[in-house]
Design an enzyme around this catalytic site. Structure first.
Site, mmCIF file in Angstrom:
data_model
loop_
_atom_site.group_PDB
_atom_site.id
_atom_site.type_symbol
_atom_site.label_atom_id
_atom_site.label_comp_id
_atom_site.label_asym_id
_atom_site.label_seq_id
_atom_site.Cartn_x
_atom_site.Cartn_y
_atom_site.Cartn_z
ATOM 1 C CB CYS A 182 23.268 -29.193 85.644
ATOM 2 S SG CYS A 182 23.016 -29.335 83.866
ATOM 3 C CB SER B 217 20.060 -24.857 85.312
ATOM 4 O OG SER B 217 18.980 -24.699 84.410
#
Lengths: 95, 105, 218
Positions: C118, C122
């Site tokens: 990502c 995250s």
């Protein structure tokens, strides 16, 4: 309007840099890719981020990019390597 | 102007990875748990995108220095104030009380 | 990290390295956590019991859950097809209910190897894999794997042929990805339970392959 994109459509990520919360990565702006999957419709994160309801929902697509072109050859990858990102319809333009 | 969010870092040059494992501390677990509870049904005080927006809006110096869950707890504080669940004044006064109770004098 | 880093193990570790959970708070943000929690509990917004339950629920979510799912996908073709088509529906069979987010399984093959990242925050398939490792949330991984996948995989000790397409999957929106690693050769006679032990967290993120079985003939 939402029907203009299909799996197999060649698209460009809008080359725009607006302020505010955005879920379209900076490095992909203006880059060309291929739609490989349609995930359905999801609330707009650019509205959800400010406490709004995120409606109308947006079509969300998985878009495939070539590493070589995206990074103009500058990285650590092989010729075949690719990357994907999940992009809402408002950031896509047909090529 | 080409706005770039401080959290949007794909493709930027960075050094080698640190692959060591880390067992979350109790503080980190509690921050995580509170965040999930405040965000989830039935409370739904805010969406995860509001969380992200708040983290991205931290002072750049704070953002760069802060640990992962430190950003979370700072964002939680801002959102609790923004949503009128707590006030800044009561947080400051509680913080003073906690410090005087826990810090060795 | 040394293997024998008990209280009297290495010489290069400070005392604090072994007791992160019981140390007194020293940082501003650790005091802030206590203050916010006490206020929320005092005002009845959250209860201490709920926070404790949530922590326990979190601890139950771990990569072992993901490994069970992948092991079943390895042995049961029909299950794998369903998992690839509709992961939210299929993982219900394992007692995992995911609302809002779309869970997506990706199948690794000798020709195509997926790695998940990502780059914006995250995002991680927590319902299946638990809490992400620190490196997954680090700026080093998030910046580099999307541009230097081969160099980054090498840091994990993972080397793939140039004939294998590495596909870095950036989870920028509502999808959370689970990688089904390639089933190692020499595992044909293994049971689902034995297979699950070969399926590591990193192999389900895509930074590693599944473990080779012990005693495999090469």
């Amino acid at each position: 309007m939402s029907d203009q994109f299909k799996v197999g459509s060649k698209v460009r990520i809008t080359n725009a840099y607006p302020p505010g919360h955005i879920r379209t990565p900076f490095f992909l702006r203006g880059k060309e890719g291929l739609i490989i999957r349609h995930f359905g419709k999801y609330p707009n994160p650019e509205r959800l981020a400010y406490g709004l309801n995120g409606l109308p929902k947006l079509n969300l697509y998985q878009v495939l990019f070539d590493m070589e072109t995206t990074w103009r050859g500058d990285g650590s990858f092989a010729a075949k390597d690719t990357l994907t990102a999940d992009i809402y319809e408002t950031w896509l333009e047909l090529v | 102007m080409k706005n770039r969010l401080i959290s949007d870092i794909g493709g930027l040059p960075e050094g080698p990875l640190d692959l060591s494992e880390h067992e979350p501390t109790m503080t980190e677990r509690r921050i995580d748990a509170m965040m999930m509870l405040l965000r989830a049904k039935p409370r739904s005080f805010w969406a995860s995108d509001e969380n992200r927006r708040t983290i991205e809006s931290l002072e750049p110096e704070t953002y760069k220095k802060a640990e992962y869950y430190e950003k979370w707890v700072l964002a939680m504080k801002e959102l609790l104030i923004e949503k009128a669940i707590l006030t800044e004044a009561e947080i400051e006064s509680k913080l003073k009380e906690v410090r005087s109770r826990m810090e060795p004098s | 990290m040394t293997e024998n880093s008990g209280p009297h193990g290495g010489h290069d570790h400070s005392h604090n390295d072994f007791q992160p959970d019981i140390k007194e708070p020293t940082e501003n943000w650790e005091f802030l956590e206590i203050a916010l929690r006490e206020l929320l509990v005092d005002k009845g917004v959250l209860s201490a019991r709920e926070i404790q339950d949530e922590i326990e629920a979190w601890e139950k979510k771990s990569p072992e859950k993901g490994a069970e799912i992948v092991a079943k996908a390895w042995v049961d073709e029909e299950f794998k097809v369903r998992l690839l088509e509709d992961a939210n529906q299929t993982i219900r069979e394992f007692g995992i209910e995911v609302e809002v987010l779309k869970m997506v399984a990706l199948e690794n093959t000798p020709e195509l190897h997926h790695v998940v990242v990502c780059t914006l925050c995250s995002c991680y398939p927590r319902p299946i894999l638990g809490v992400p490792p620190l490196w997954y949330k680090s700026k080093q991984y998030r910046s580099r794997v999307i541009r230097e996948p081969r160099a980054v995989l090498q840091e994990f000790g993972t080397k793939l042929s140039d004939d294998t397409e590495i596909r870095v999957v950036d989870s920028t929106a509502d999808c959370r990805y689970l990688v089904i690693p390639t089933r190692p050769v020499g595992t044909e006679k293994m049971t689902e339970t034995e297979l699950a032990k070969l399926i590591t967290r990193d192999s389900m993120i895509g930074t590693a392959q599944a473990r080779d079985p012990i005693g495999k003939r090469s």
